[in-house]
Design a protein around this motif. Sequence first.
Motif, mmCIF file in Angstrom:
data_model
loop_
_atom_site.group_PDB
_atom_site.id
_atom_site.type_symbol
_atom_site.label_atom_id
_atom_site.label_comp_id
_atom_site.label_asym_id
_atom_site.label_seq_id
_atom_site.Cartn_x
_atom_site.Cartn_y
_atom_site.Cartn_z
ATOM 1 N N UNK A 10 0.853 -1.185 0.000
ATOM 2 C CA UNK A 10 0.000 0.000 0.000
ATOM 3 C C UNK A 10 0.894 1.242 0.000
ATOM 4 N N UNK A 58 -0.272 -7.031 3.402
ATOM 5 C CA UNK A 58 -0.653 -8.069 4.371
ATOM 6 C C UNK A 58 -0.494 -7.570 5.807
ATOM 7 N N UNK A 60 -1.613 -4.787 6.890
ATOM 8 C CA UNK A 60 -2.752 -3.934 7.249
ATOM 9 C C UNK A 60 -3.817 -4.797 7.910
ATOM 10 N N UNK A 62 -7.491 -4.985 8.981
ATOM 11 C CA UNK A 62 -8.718 -4.245 8.658
ATOM 12 C C UNK A 62 -9.874 -4.716 9.515
ATOM 13 N N UNK A 63 -10.730 -3.786 9.879
ATOM 14 C CA UNK A 63 -11.971 -4.153 10.569
ATOM 15 C C UNK A 63 -12.921 -4.684 9.505
ATOM 16 N N UNK A 64 -13.736 -5.648 9.851
ATOM 17 C CA UNK A 64 -14.647 -6.190 8.837
ATOM 18 C C UNK A 64 -15.975 -5.465 8.909
ATOM 19 N N UNK A 65 -16.739 -5.477 7.792
ATOM 20 C CA UNK A 65 -18.004 -4.729 7.777
ATOM 21 C C UNK A 65 -18.926 -5.184 8.904
ATOM 22 N N UNK A 66 -18.865 -6.452 9.272
ATOM 23 C CA UNK A 66 -19.765 -6.959 10.301
ATOM 24 C C UNK A 66 -19.472 -6.316 11.656
ATOM 25 N N UNK A 69 -21.105 -1.905 13.465
ATOM 26 C CA UNK A 69 -21.891 -1.282 14.516
ATOM 27 C C UNK A 69 -21.120 -1.071 15.818
ATOM 28 N N UNK B 1 -6.586 -3.390 -1.267
ATOM 29 C CA UNK B 1 -6.051 -3.313 0.083
ATOM 30 C C UNK B 1 -6.020 -4.702 0.686
ATOM 31 N N UNK B 3 -5.987 -8.736 0.294
ATOM 32 C CA UNK B 3 -5.762 -9.793 -0.683
ATOM 33 C C UNK B 3 -6.482 -11.075 -0.307
ATOM 34 N N UNK B 10 -20.937 -13.231 6.820
ATOM 35 C CA UNK B 10 -21.003 -13.388 8.252
ATOM 36 C C UNK B 10 -22.265 -14.185 8.572
ATOM 37 N N UNK B 13 -25.805 -12.648 9.152
ATOM 38 C CA UNK B 13 -26.533 -11.943 8.109
ATOM 39 C C UNK B 13 -26.967 -12.912 7.034
ATOM 40 N N UNK B 35 -14.450 -4.398 1.001
ATOM 41 C CA UNK B 35 -14.849 -5.391 2.000
ATOM 42 C C UNK B 35 -16.357 -5.475 2.188
ATOM 43 N N UNK B 36 -17.100 -4.640 1.474
ATOM 44 C CA UNK B 36 -18.567 -4.714 1.543
ATOM 45 C C UNK B 36 -19.064 -5.952 0.810
#
Lengths: 97, 338
Positions: A10, A58, A60, A62-66, A69, B1, B3, B10, B13, B35-36
């Motif tokens: 990145x 690798x 990085x 990342x927080x996941x969309x789930x 909230x 971003x 890989x 999940x 959902x 990631x969506x």
Amino acid sequence: MTRRIRTPWEVFIRPRRGLSHQHVGSVHGADAEMALANARDLYARRGDPVSIWVVPSEAVRASSPAEKDPLFANAADKPYRYPEFFVTLHEDGDEQH
Amino acid sequence: MDDEGVVRLDAEYDEARLSAHFEALLAAGERIEPRDWMPEGYRRMLLRQIAQHAHSEIIGMQPEGAWLTRAPTLHRKAVLLAKVQDEAGHGLYLYAAAETLGVSRAELLDALHSGHQRYAATFNHPALTWADAGAIAWLTDGAAVVNQVPLCQTSYGPYARAMRRVCQEEAFHVRQGYDMLHALCQGTPQQKEMAQDAVNRWWLPAVALMFGPPDTVAGGADARTAAMGAAVTRRSMAWGIKRHTNDELRQRFVDQVVPQAERLGLTLPDPGIRWNEERGHYDFGPIDWRVFRDSLGDGSLVARQRLAHRVAAHEDGAWVREAVDAHAAGGGDWREAA
Ligand SMILES: [Fe+2]
Ligand SMILES: [Fe+2]
């Protein structure tokens, strides 16, 4: 971990003094030197950037969309974290300071 | 971003909820990020478009690249070199955007080399003279800008960001091409004729192929095919990938370019071009499926040369990739301060 010519990195660029490094995209490279050289050719052909960072993709985390909230919901139910929640300091609103 | 590729579902959902969330983001004009969750059809449509776009950028280097060693002055050569280098960069921005959808650049290049993915057929036309380099940049890059400006707002974040970088650079491409033709048009009668010739060659590839097939035309011999084109466009617009029909963008391009040609004193090779007071647009010869197909140049000698040149360049670089990998495997010092 063995890196290869196609290992993704990145790229972050500080466009000028006084600004923080900003993510601009990614490049491939077998090591940091190669990634930096590729980033320079790709993202610094114009403008006058002050510095470039490259970080192995690798690395990085990342927080996941789930997680969205619990991680980011703070603002929604805590309006008192914003100044507009409170009485203004002047009769006419916040325009005058 | 990321890989890991496509996001795993999940357990909490179900697909319907994810889909509703996806549609709500689109309805709110928000961007979709790597990631969506996204419908498989959306991912496939995006991947196909971004890959084709990336391939077009790097194949598009060839017709102008062929004139680098024959540029008339050192200045023009430096300018053209910068332009062609930008196109390589555009390819890389777009391959990186495609990689966020879970494919590797190597897979994309394989698909290009094997003919499984396409590039813009515009570049299957030869650049016969120095003036072609000017006409390509003015007309095909000019057409590309008309396509790409709305793509800066496309619904997939990485694609939109790549397009914003590309658009910042394209203005230079169009201007330097117009400048080349302008100089020729101020020159000798032979030079002006050379410019006119090149414009005659590149007009149809630009106006027909850079915008894709007709997608708003009703009726005609190929009504069925045109209806299919329209259906793809509708789907793409519903997903916020495209923002306008091919034909709408084509009209926008013609409106821009007609006065520019007049200023050069060159004629666009379409007798149907005339100002339509009522519509407030220039009329032009219909781009129907026959015109579109005739201008494709599919299977032509040039088309085969473009791909062969690309494959050869890739294979000629194989030893470099292998050497780098071997060096890295042997403990190449990527970890400076280990
Ligand atoms: Fe480009
Ligand atoms: Fe361009």
